[in-house]
Design a protein around this motif. Structure first.
Motif, mmCIF file in Angstrom:
data_model
loop_
_atom_site.group_PDB
_atom_site.id
_atom_site.type_symbol
_atom_site.label_atom_id
_atom_site.label_comp_id
_atom_site.label_asym_id
_atom_site.label_seq_id
_atom_site.Cartn_x
_atom_site.Cartn_y
_atom_site.Cartn_z
ATOM 1 N N GLY A 170 -62.928 9.503 43.149
ATOM 2 C CA GLY A 170 -61.845 10.473 43.244
ATOM 3 C C GLY A 170 -61.042 10.359 44.519
ATOM 4 N N THR A 171 -61.566 9.638 45.509
ATOM 5 C CA THR A 171 -60.849 9.478 46.773
ATOM 6 C C THR A 171 -60.064 8.175 46.825
ATOM 7 O OG1 THR A 171 -62.673 8.332 47.904
ATOM 8 C CG2 THR A 171 -62.700 10.753 47.922
ATOM 9 N N SER A 172 -60.154 7.354 45.788
ATOM 10 C CA SER A 172 -59.522 6.049 45.819
ATOM 11 C C SER A 172 -58.134 6.065 45.190
ATOM 12 C CB SER A 172 -60.382 5.032 45.070
ATOM 13 O OG SER A 172 -59.724 3.770 44.998
ATOM 14 N N ILE A 199 -48.249 2.128 55.281
ATOM 15 C CA ILE A 199 -49.533 2.156 54.559
ATOM 16 C C ILE A 199 -50.382 3.315 55.073
ATOM 17 C CG2 ILE A 199 -51.771 0.989 54.394
ATOM 18 C CD1 ILE A 199 -50.040 -0.311 52.468
ATOM 19 N N GLN A 200 -50.473 3.440 56.386
ATOM 20 C CA GLN A 200 -51.316 4.472 56.999
ATOM 21 C C GLN A 200 -50.824 5.872 56.670
ATOM 22 O OE1 GLN A 200 -50.843 3.023 61.016
ATOM 23 N NE2 GLN A 200 -52.870 2.068 61.031
ATOM 24 N N ALA A 201 -49.503 6.030 56.547
ATOM 25 C CA ALA A 201 -48.921 7.337 56.256
ATOM 26 C C ALA A 201 -48.909 7.654 54.765
ATOM 27 C CB ALA A 201 -47.505 7.404 56.807
ATOM 28 N N GLY A 202 -49.333 6.712 53.931
ATOM 29 C CA GLY A 202 -49.387 6.960 52.496
ATOM 30 C C GLY A 202 -48.036 6.888 51.804
ATOM 31 N N ARG A 203 -47.062 6.180 52.406
ATOM 32 C CA ARG A 203 -45.751 6.059 51.778
ATOM 33 C C ARG A 203 -45.794 5.146 50.559
ATOM 34 N NH1 ARG A 203 -41.770 3.558 54.809
ATOM 35 N NH2 ARG A 203 -40.307 4.399 53.278
ATOM 36 N N TYR A 204 -46.740 4.209 50.543
ATOM 37 C CA TYR A 204 -46.917 3.320 49.402
ATOM 38 C C TYR A 204 -48.383 2.914 49.330
ATOM 39 C CZ TYR A 204 -45.159 0.686 53.470
ATOM 40 O OH TYR A 204 -44.889 0.241 54.735
ATOM 41 N N LYS A 223 -57.473 -5.000 62.171
ATOM 42 C CA LYS A 223 -58.039 -3.859 62.885
ATOM 43 C C LYS A 223 -57.539 -2.524 62.344
ATOM 44 C CE LYS A 223 -58.275 -6.429 67.262
ATOM 45 N NZ LYS A 223 -57.725 -6.515 68.647
ATOM 46 N N VAL A 224 -56.380 -2.539 61.685
ATOM 47 C CA VAL A 224 -55.747 -1.268 61.338
ATOM 48 C C VAL A 224 -55.367 -1.133 59.865
ATOM 49 C CG1 VAL A 224 -54.857 -0.824 63.659
ATOM 50 C CG2 VAL A 224 -53.519 -2.229 62.081
ATOM 51 N N VAL A 225 -55.510 -2.204 59.095
ATOM 52 C CA VAL A 225 -55.091 -2.138 57.703
ATOM 53 C C VAL A 225 -55.993 -3.039 56.872
ATOM 54 C CG1 VAL A 225 -53.444 -4.059 57.764
ATOM 55 C CG2 VAL A 225 -53.023 -2.148 56.223
ATOM 56 N N GLY A 226 -56.187 -2.694 55.598
ATOM 57 C CA GLY A 226 -56.949 -3.541 54.699
ATOM 58 C C GLY A 226 -56.112 -4.733 54.275
ATOM 59 N N PRO A 286 -54.635 0.414 52.355
ATOM 60 C CA PRO A 286 -55.274 1.278 53.354
ATOM 61 C C PRO A 286 -56.664 0.760 53.725
ATOM 62 C CG PRO A 286 -54.264 2.596 51.626
ATOM 63 C CD PRO A 286 -54.218 1.170 51.156
ATOM 64 N N ILE A 287 -56.983 0.773 54.999
ATOM 65 C CA ILE A 287 -58.216 0.168 55.477
ATOM 66 C C ILE A 287 -59.452 0.904 54.987
ATOM 67 C CG2 ILE A 287 -58.317 1.488 57.644
ATOM 68 C CD1 ILE A 287 -59.191 -1.190 58.997
ATOM 69 N N GLU A 288 -59.321 2.198 54.710
ATOM 70 C CA GLU A 288 -60.493 2.997 54.346
ATOM 71 C C GLU A 288 -60.798 2.982 52.852
ATOM 72 O OE1 GLU A 288 -56.901 5.600 53.903
ATOM 73 O OE2 GLU A 288 -57.636 4.147 55.392
ATOM 74 N N ASP A 289 -59.899 2.418 52.033
ATOM 75 C CA ASP A 289 -60.054 2.508 50.572
ATOM 76 C C ASP A 289 -60.619 1.196 50.020
ATOM 77 O OD1 ASP A 289 -59.887 2.985 47.855
ATOM 78 O OD2 ASP A 289 -57.938 3.979 47.980
ATOM 79 N N GLN A 290 -61.956 1.056 50.091
ATOM 80 C CA GLN A 290 -62.602 -0.180 49.663
ATOM 81 C C GLN A 290 -62.519 -0.384 48.152
ATOM 82 O OE1 GLN A 290 -64.234 -2.435 52.102
ATOM 83 N NE2 GLN A 290 -63.558 -3.587 50.329
ATOM 84 N N MET A 291 -62.518 0.695 47.401
ATOM 85 C CA MET A 291 -62.469 0.588 45.946
ATOM 86 C C MET A 291 -61.131 0.011 45.479
ATOM 87 S SD MET A 291 -63.377 3.552 43.155
ATOM 88 C CE MET A 291 -65.032 3.672 43.852
ATOM 89 N N TRP A 292 -60.047 0.461 46.071
ATOM 90 C CA TRP A 292 -58.727 -0.055 45.728
ATOM 91 C C TRP A 292 -58.593 -1.509 46.163
ATOM 92 C CZ3 TRP A 292 -54.861 -0.835 42.962
ATOM 93 C CH2 TRP A 292 -53.568 -1.138 43.414
ATOM 94 N N LEU A 293 -59.073 -1.836 47.364
ATOM 95 C CA LEU A 293 -59.036 -3.212 47.837
ATOM 96 C C LEU A 293 -59.872 -4.122 46.940
ATOM 97 C CD1 LEU A 293 -58.152 -5.289 49.950
ATOM 98 C CD2 LEU A 293 -60.119 -4.595 51.349
ATOM 99 N N ASN A 294 -61.002 -3.631 46.462
ATOM 100 C CA ASN A 294 -61.854 -4.411 45.566
ATOM 101 C C ASN A 294 -61.107 -4.736 44.270
ATOM 102 O OD1 ASN A 294 -64.404 -5.575 44.722
ATOM 103 N ND2 ASN A 294 -64.559 -3.850 43.318
ATOM 104 N N TYR A 295 -60.359 -3.775 43.750
ATOM 105 C CA TYR A 295 -59.571 -4.039 42.541
ATOM 106 C C TYR A 295 -58.507 -5.101 42.821
ATOM 107 C CZ TYR A 295 -56.373 -3.697 38.668
ATOM 108 O OH TYR A 295 -55.573 -4.033 37.601
#
Length: 273
Positions: free
Chosen positions: A34-36, A101-106, A121-124, A237-246
């Motif tokens: 739910g957080t991804s 990316i960090q601000a959630g604009r896209y 260091k700052v982005v996935g 986003p660096i914190e969203d591993q599930m989205w990066l995995n997709y």
């Protein structure tokens, strides 16, 4: 399929599977679906893609038109189709791409972006979809002035750079003796060369080959001596591993089916082997 190609694809597959554990071998903490963004994008019905529109043939606009076109734009549309959603392009600039990316604009940035440790260091960053390299471009009439890369590293030479790009970082680090003329997006380092305000700029094989096609005055020099190895990636986003995995899984499967080979051919994209 060549041995190198099989090795790249196998490495990508291992990288995808490796997300399940940490380097110590212990299970990684599972992310709540739910957080991804993966879940949010599907619920929203729209994939928001940040793109600069100033990097031919990756992302650009035809004269007099507002619509984005290019290699990365086609890839974004393909990703949205596979997600079963629409695509929305959000204009960004190189110097603000990561903060967007960090601000959630896209949800993802797709502009022909290269990987770097500073960005990591700052982005996935996704697994690479291709490998690029740096070459200088000059006015054709000045090409004989430069015989080697060392000729570019001189105090009497002006290098044009676009703020916030890896090309700017490269020139400042590797050609420090050159004078630097900086421009902000939507301006571009190669435009400074075309206008005669700079003697050269450094850009990628991808952009240099495209610029030569568009402008008779511009010439790539030392194409057989392309410097650096620049894996090309998408940013998330660096914190969203599930989205990066997709995203990584999508790249791997598209490489396996030859999608990126076809896309590169369509747009005349030249990459390092």
């Amino acid at each position: 399929m060549t041995q190198n190609r099989r090795t790249v694809l196998l490495s990508a597959a291992i990288g995808i599977l490796g997300f399940a554990t940490t380097l110590s071998g212990t299970p990684a903490i599972a992310q709540d679906a739910g957080t991804s963004l993966l879940n949010e994008i599907q619920e929203r019905g729209v994939l928001r893609v940040g793109t600069t529109g100033d990097y031919y043939p990756m992302t650009f606009r035809e004269v007099g038109k507002d619509e984005f076109v290019g290699h990365q734009i086609d890839a974004a549309r393909e990703m949205a189709k596979d997600l079963g959603v629409e695509v929305e392009f959000v204009t960004t600039e190189w110097k603000t791409m990561i903060t967007g990316i960090q601000a959630g604009r896209y949800d993802i940035a797709m502009s022909g972006t290269s990987m770097s440790l500073s960005r990591a260091k700052v982005v996935g960053m996704s697994n690479p979809w291709g490998i690029n390299g740096f070459v200088p471009i000059v006015l054709k009439q000045n090409a004989e002035r430069f015989a080697t890369w060392d000729d570019l590293n001189s105090a009497d030479v002006i290098a044009g750079v676009t703020l916030g790009t890896t090309m700017e970082d490269y020139i400042r680090a590797e050609l420090p003796n050159a004078q630097v003329r900086s421009v902000e997006s939507p301006g571009n380092g190669w435009q400074e060369v075309l206008a005669g305000r700079s003697d050269y700029t450094v850009t990628t094989l991808v952009e240099a080959s495209g610029l030569q096609e568009r402008y008779d005055q511009i010439q790539m020099i030392f194409p057989d001596q392309a410097r650096s190895t620049l894996p090309m990636a998408f940013l998330t986003p660096i914190e969203d591993q599930m989205w990066l995995n997709y995203v990584n899984s999508w790249i791997f499967l598209k490489q396996s089916t030859g999608y990126f080979d076809q896309l590169n051919e369509t747009w005349g994209v030249v990459l390092k082997e």
